[in-house]
Structures are given as structure tokens and as C-alpha cells.
Design an enzyme around this catalytic site. Structure first.
Site, PDB file in Angstrom:
ATOM      1  N   HIS A   1      -8.666   5.331   3.149  1.00  0.00           N
ATOM      2  CA  HIS A   1      -7.444   5.607   2.279  1.00  0.00           C
ATOM      3  C   HIS A   1      -6.903   7.099   2.559  1.00  0.00           C
ATOM      4  O   HIS A   1      -5.739   7.547   2.152  1.00  0.00           O
ATOM      5  CB  HIS A   1      -7.465   5.321   0.695  1.00  0.00           C
ATOM      6  CG  HIS A   1      -7.628   3.921   0.657  1.00  0.00           C
ATOM      7  ND1 HIS A   1      -8.875   3.205   0.882  1.00  0.00           N
ATOM      8  CD2 HIS A   1      -6.587   2.676   0.697  1.00  0.00           C
ATOM      9  CE1 HIS A   1      -8.727   1.880   0.643  1.00  0.00           C
ATOM     10  NE2 HIS A   1      -7.330   1.773   0.595  1.00  0.00           N
ATOM     11  N   LEU A   2      -8.098   8.023   3.140  1.00  0.00           N
ATOM     12  CA  LEU A   2      -7.605   9.398   3.446  1.00  0.00           C
ATOM     13  C   LEU A   2      -6.491   9.464   4.230  1.00  0.00           C
ATOM     14  O   LEU A   2      -5.423  10.073   4.266  1.00  0.00           O
ATOM     15  CB  LEU A   2      -8.717  10.126   4.373  1.00  0.00           C
ATOM     16  CG  LEU A   2      -9.876  10.722   3.449  1.00  0.00           C
ATOM     17  CD1 LEU A   2     -10.774  11.345   4.266  1.00  0.00           C
ATOM     18  CD2 LEU A   2      -9.257  11.583   2.368  1.00  0.00           C
TER      19      LEU A   2
ATOM     20  N   ARG B   1     -23.133   7.215  15.073  1.00  0.00           N
ATOM     21  CA  ARG B   1     -22.854   7.275  13.548  1.00  0.00           C
ATOM     22  C   ARG B   1     -21.411   6.785  13.186  1.00  0.00           C
ATOM     23  O   ARG B   1     -20.515   6.945  14.140  1.00  0.00           O
ATOM     24  CB  ARG B   1     -23.060   8.804  13.110  1.00  0.00           C
ATOM     25  CG  ARG B   1     -24.316   9.381  12.988  1.00  0.00           C
ATOM     26  CD  ARG B   1     -25.037   8.700  12.016  1.00  0.00           C
ATOM     27  NE  ARG B   1     -26.471   9.361  11.668  1.00  0.00           N
ATOM     28  CZ  ARG B   1     -26.767  10.420  10.989  1.00  0.00           C
ATOM     29  NH1 ARG B   1     -25.749  10.994  10.251  1.00  0.00           N
ATOM     30  NH2 ARG B   1     -28.036  10.668  10.927  1.00  0.00           N
TER      31      ARG B   1
ATOM     32  N   GLY C   1      -0.160  -9.708  -6.317  1.00  0.00           N
ATOM     33  CA  GLY C   1       0.655 -10.214  -7.104  1.00  0.00           C
ATOM     34  C   GLY C   1       2.203 -10.170  -6.840  1.00  0.00           C
ATOM     35  O   GLY C   1       2.391 -10.459  -5.576  1.00  0.00           O
TER      36      GLY C   1
ATOM     37  N   THR D   1       5.194   1.808   6.295  1.00  0.00           N
ATOM     38  CA  THR D   1       3.865   1.551   6.506  1.00  0.00           C
ATOM     39  C   THR D   1       3.097   2.251   7.357  1.00  0.00           C
ATOM     40  O   THR D   1       3.764   2.679   8.412  1.00  0.00           O
ATOM     41  CB  THR D   1       3.622   0.066   6.712  1.00  0.00           C
ATOM     42  OG1 THR D   1       2.012  -0.063   7.425  1.00  0.00           O
ATOM     43  CG2 THR D   1       4.429  -0.464   8.135  1.00  0.00           C
ATOM     44  N   ILE D   2       1.962   2.861   7.109  1.00  0.00           N
ATOM     45  CA  ILE D   2       1.113   3.620   8.068  1.00  0.00           C
ATOM     46  C   ILE D   2       0.940   2.844   9.217  1.00  0.00           C
ATOM     47  O   ILE D   2       0.679   3.394  10.305  1.00  0.00           O
ATOM     48  CB  ILE D   2      -0.057   4.394   7.302  1.00  0.00           C
ATOM     49  CG1 ILE D   2      -1.125   3.248   7.048  1.00  0.00           C
ATOM     50  CG2 ILE D   2       0.319   5.171   6.302  1.00  0.00           C
ATOM     51  CD1 ILE D   2      -2.552   3.587   6.780  1.00  0.00           C
ATOM     52  N   ASP D   3       0.869   1.709   9.225  1.00  0.00           N
ATOM     53  CA  ASP D   3       0.516   0.749  10.167  1.00  0.00           C
ATOM     54  C   ASP D   3       1.807   0.652  11.439  1.00  0.00           C
ATOM     55  O   ASP D   3       0.905   0.092  12.680  1.00  0.00           O
ATOM     56  CB  ASP D   3       0.032  -0.584   9.623  1.00  0.00           C
ATOM     57  CG  ASP D   3      -0.655  -0.854   8.821  1.00  0.00           C
ATOM     58  OD1 ASP D   3      -1.589   0.290   8.515  1.00  0.00           O
ATOM     59  OD2 ASP D   3      -0.761  -1.644   7.838  1.00  0.00           O
TER      60      ASP D   3
ATOM     61  N   GLY E   1       0.898  -1.150  -0.045  1.00  0.00           N
ATOM     62  CA  GLY E   1       0.072  -0.074  -0.094  1.00  0.00           C
ATOM     63  C   GLY E   1       0.865   1.286   0.032  1.00  0.00           C
ATOM     64  O   GLY E   1       2.006   1.220   0.692  1.00  0.00           O
TER      65      GLY E   1
ATOM     66  N   ARG F   1     -24.575  12.847  19.847  1.00  0.00           N
ATOM     67  CA  ARG F   1     -24.306  11.741  19.114  1.00  0.00           C
ATOM     68  C   ARG F   1     -23.128  10.929  19.690  1.00  0.00           C
ATOM     69  O   ARG F   1     -22.184  11.476  20.296  1.00  0.00           O
ATOM     70  CB  ARG F   1     -24.000  11.948  17.689  1.00  0.00           C
ATOM     71  CG  ARG F   1     -25.476  12.221  16.826  1.00  0.00           C
ATOM     72  CD  ARG F   1     -24.997  12.518  15.572  1.00  0.00           C
ATOM     73  NE  ARG F   1     -26.353  12.512  14.352  1.00  0.00           N
ATOM     74  CZ  ARG F   1     -26.613  13.141  13.608  1.00  0.00           C
ATOM     75  NH1 ARG F   1     -25.506  13.804  12.966  1.00  0.00           N
ATOM     76  NH2 ARG F   1     -27.722  13.459  12.743  1.00  0.00           N
TER      77      ARG F   1
HETATM   78  O1  F6P Z   1      -1.005  -1.928   5.161  1.00  0.00           O
HETATM   79  C1  F6P Z   1      -1.329  -0.583   4.942  1.00  0.00           C
HETATM   80  C2  F6P Z   1      -2.853  -0.541   4.839  1.00  0.00           C
HETATM   81  O2  F6P Z   1      -3.204   0.705   4.529  1.00  0.00           O
HETATM   82  C3  F6P Z   1      -3.742  -1.399   5.882  1.00  0.00           C
HETATM   83  O3  F6P Z   1      -3.770  -0.284   7.162  1.00  0.00           O
HETATM   84  C4  F6P Z   1      -4.981  -1.681   5.184  1.00  0.00           C
HETATM   85  O4  F6P Z   1      -5.779  -2.721   5.866  1.00  0.00           O
HETATM   86  C5  F6P Z   1      -4.556  -1.847   3.945  1.00  0.00           C
HETATM   87  O5  F6P Z   1      -3.467  -1.614   3.743  1.00  0.00           O
HETATM   88  C6  F6P Z   1      -5.509  -1.646   2.832  1.00  0.00           C
HETATM   89  O6  F6P Z   1      -5.117  -1.976   1.654  1.00  0.00           O
HETATM   90  P1  F6P Z   1      -5.789  -1.763   0.198  1.00  0.00           P
HETATM   91  O7  F6P Z   1      -5.262  -0.341  -0.465  1.00  0.00           O
HETATM   92  O8  F6P Z   1      -5.815  -2.885  -0.553  1.00  0.00           O
HETATM   93  O9  F6P Z   1      -7.170  -1.280   0.613  1.00  0.00           O
END
Ligand code: F6P
Length: 366
Positions: free
Chosen positions: A290-291, A284, A79, A142-144, A12, A179
Site C-alpha cells: 500500500h505504499l 530476497r 459492499g 486507480t493506480i493500476d 481503493g 543478492r
Molecule cells: O485496485 C487498486 C489496488 O491497489 C490493486 O492494485 C490491489 O490489488 C488492490 O487495490 C488492493 O486492495 P486492498 O486495499 O483491499 O488491499
């Protein structure tokens, strides 16, 4: 003769990728004009395609890109050399291992080194390629923030800022409308983004994959906030969070070449669980999605990316193949990729960041 370096960005996308690419090119030019840095378009797909899709990364091409989000050489999280999609005679998509072909192409093109910038999945590919003789260096992205042996991966701090900004905005609208707002953030199997944003933004409840949640415990905080408090609440939930005894909400594999299941629905499930509590207010959901991965990297991530890029080039010079650059405050270190991918960097429940969250009375669902 020119020395050639191949650079790929995989998995990603993430704020800071371009800053790494620029740093590699700048550092290589400082070494000598003999270095030619080549980008493979869309991870290793570029070199595996016919004709190959490669782009020369000159100082002119990379000028000013450190402030741009995404990656100028493209990426993919499906892939790759070990799971290359092909159609069988019945028209079904299946995968083949093209790693030997990739190694041959790298040799044929005269690459002296390869830098693979990517997360856990990409570094697993790096390790397998290294074992087949590829002169490869890993750069963790990775953002994670779930890669081990590095304090931080670039992209994480920017994602936390985006999630925090979302909480700041949700607080005002939640308060005005009385809310409960649920904000779902990314992070896969780790709760780093959720926990940091909950502390920075002041969420009442924060649910992370490392702590399966108990709805009754969440109810206690919500009753306090709704019935006996200000009448609104903000909950942040990581996409991988799950109730005790439950599974991570997911949609399975999106395609045969997908590396991981597609996590989806954690926030939606929580909203219906909260609705079942009948607290008398609306709940809510905002799925930030993806932001969190888009837009410009913040200063911290640009600096970290620049450090990783310059160091990765130096690792190529030192022939530290099979290793990954890491940040261990305040220095850069290196680790064998094999070691780094052994386990995810998950939140240690005895760590101070968890104690801080508890000290702020953030309900962690336990
Ligand atoms: O690993 C980075 C990440 O943004 C995760 O936080 C998320 O689960 C995943 O990729 C989402 O990937 P995709 O771009 O396939 O939606």
C-alpha cells in the site's frame, strides 16, 4: 433554490482523489454560489447509513487538499448499494441490494447530479445506478491504470514513481550483498506499474500478468547477471503475474461483500521458484504493497485530477449522465461508462512500451 451535487470516492484510495474533489468544488463556485457540493462518506455508504454521513464540501473545506494523499471523504472497496452487508438470523453476514433505496435517498436529498470517482468496480456501480435513473458521472481513478478509453488514470504515475524509487534503493543493497531482489508491485490484472517502473529503474526481469512466465527463460538472464555479470539482479513482478499454466496467486475473497479476489503471494512464489534454480546467491523479497497508494500525488497526477474534476462538473452542467471523463492526449474526452467498463486496459504486447522494455534487454519471462 440551491443546486446540489453529491460526490463519492469508491474503491481503493489513490493519490489525486482530493485534487479531484477540490477541482469540482472550485469549478462549481465559479459557475455560481447556488451550487452546493456534498460528499458521501466512505463511498455510497454515507448516504445509505442512518443517520446519513454527508459532509458539505465548501471552498474552505477543500482549500489546499490537492497535495494530500487519500481522500478526505473516505472510501471502501467492499459492499456498496448492490451488495450491502447484513446479518441474517443465524448471525451470518450476507448481502442485500439497496440500490433502489440509494436512488430514493438521492432524490429525497434533492441531488441534481452525482459524481462517482472510482476504478473499474466503482464505475460498474455507476453504470448500474445510471440504468436505474441516477444522474451520475464517472471519474476514472486507480493506480493500476487498467480502465479503458483513458490514456491514464490519476494515481498511476505516482505509483510508478514510488516503485521506481524502491528499485533505485534495492539496486544498491542488492549490489552490496550480491543478492537477487524481487520487488512485488500492485496492478491487479494489468502490468502497467511493473513495466513502467522496470524501464525507469532498470530491472533485469519484469513479470506482468499479460505474459505468463517461463522460469527457464528467467534463469538465462539470472545466470548472465549472477555468474557472468555483476553478481546481483533486480526482478519486478506484478501481483497478477503467473507462471505458464499457473494461476494468479490469491487468497480468495476476503469477505462476502468483497468485489474481487485478494491477490497475494506472486512474489513469494517466484522467490521459491528462483531458490529451486540454486544459483548460489540469496533471493530476497520486498512486497511494496500500500505504499504505492499512499502519500502525496505527483504533479502529473494532480494536474490530471484537476482536469478530471473541472470537466466532470461541466459534464453535470451538460447533463452528460452515464458518461465518464477520459484523458486522450492532449485533450479531455468523454465515453459512455457502459463502454469503458467492457474490458480492462491491459498492456498490448505489440505496443512500443513493450518493445522498449525488450530493447533494453529486460527479460519479460517469455
Ligand atoms: O485496485 C487498486 C489496488 O491497489 C490493486 O492494485 C490491489 O490489488 C488492490 O487495490 C488492493 O486492495 P486492498 O486495499 O483491499 O488491499
Amino acid at each position: 433554490m440551491k443546486k446540489r451535487l453529491l460526490v463519492a470516492t469508491g474503491g481503493g484510495d489513490c493519490p489525486g482523489l482530493n485534487a479531484v474533489i477540490r477541482a469540482i468544488v472550485k469549478r462549481s463556485r465559479l459557475e455560481s454560489d447556488d451550487w452546493q457540493v456534498i460528499g458521501s462518506i466512505d463511498a455510497f455508504n454515507g448516504i445509505l447509513q442512518d443517520p446519513m454521513k454527508l459532509v458539505e464540501l465548501t471552498p474552505e473545506v477543500v482549500a489546499g487538499i490537492h497535495v494530500k494523499g487519500g481522500t478526505i471523504i473516505g472510501t471502501t472497496n467492499k459492499g456498496g448499494p448492490f451488495a450491502w452487508p447484513v446479518k441474517d438470523i443465524k448471525g451470518n453476514i450476507t448481502t442485500v441490494d439497496r440500490s433502489n433505496d440509494l436512488i430514493r435517498r438521492i432524490q429525497y436529498e434533492g441531488f441534481d447530479g452525482v459524481i462517482n470517482i472510482g476504478g473499474d468496480g466503482s464505475q460498474r456501480i455507476s453504470q448500474k445506478l445510471f440504468e436505474k435513473g441516477c444522474p451520475i458521472i464517472g471519474v476514472p481513478k486507480t493506480i493500476d491504470n487498467d480502465l479503458s478509453f483513458t490514456d491514464f488514470t490519476f494515481g498511476f504515475q505516482t505509483a510508478v514513481e514510488i516503485a521506481t524509487d524502491a528499485i533505485d534503493k534495492l539496486v544498491t543493497t542488492a549490489a552490496s550483498h550480491h543478492r537477487i531482489f524481487v520487488l512485488e508491485v500492485m496492478g491487479r490484472y494489468a502490468g502497467w506499474i511493473a513495466l513502467h517502473a522496470a524501464i525507469a529503474g532498470g530491472a533485469e526481469v519484469c513479470l506482468i500478468p499479460e505474459i505468463p512466465y517461463n522460469l527457464d527463460k528467467i534463469k538465462e538472464s539470472l545466470v548472465d547477471r549472477i555468474k557472468d555479470g555483476p553478481g546481483f539482479a533486480v526482478i519486478i513482478i506484478a501481483e497478477g503475474a503467473k507462471p505458464i499454466g499457473g494461476e494468479m496467486a490469491n487468497e480468495g475473497f476476503k469477505s462476502v461483500e468483497s468485489h474481487e479476489v485478494h491477490l497475494k503471494g506472486a512474489g513469494e512464489r517466484l522467490v521459491s521458484e528462483i531458490d529451486s534454480l540454486e544459483l548460489g546467491v540469496e533471493t530476497r523479497l520486498l512486497v511494496l504493497g500500500h505504499l504505492q497508494r499512499g502519500g502525496i500525488p505527483n504533479a502529473f497526477d494532480r494536474i490530471l485530477a484537476a482536469q478530471f474534476g473541472t470537466k466532470a462538473f461541466e459534464m453535470v452542467l451538460n447533463k452528460q449522465f452515464g458518461e465518464m471523463v477520459c484523458y486522450t492526449h492532449p485533450n479531455l474526452t468523454t465515453v459512455k461508462i457502459k463502454k469503458a467498463i467492457k474490458e480492462y486496459n491491459l498492456i498490448d504486447l505489440d505496443s512500443d512500451i513493450v518493445a522498449t522494455a525488450r530493447g533494453l534487454d529486460i527479460n519479460l519471462g517469455d
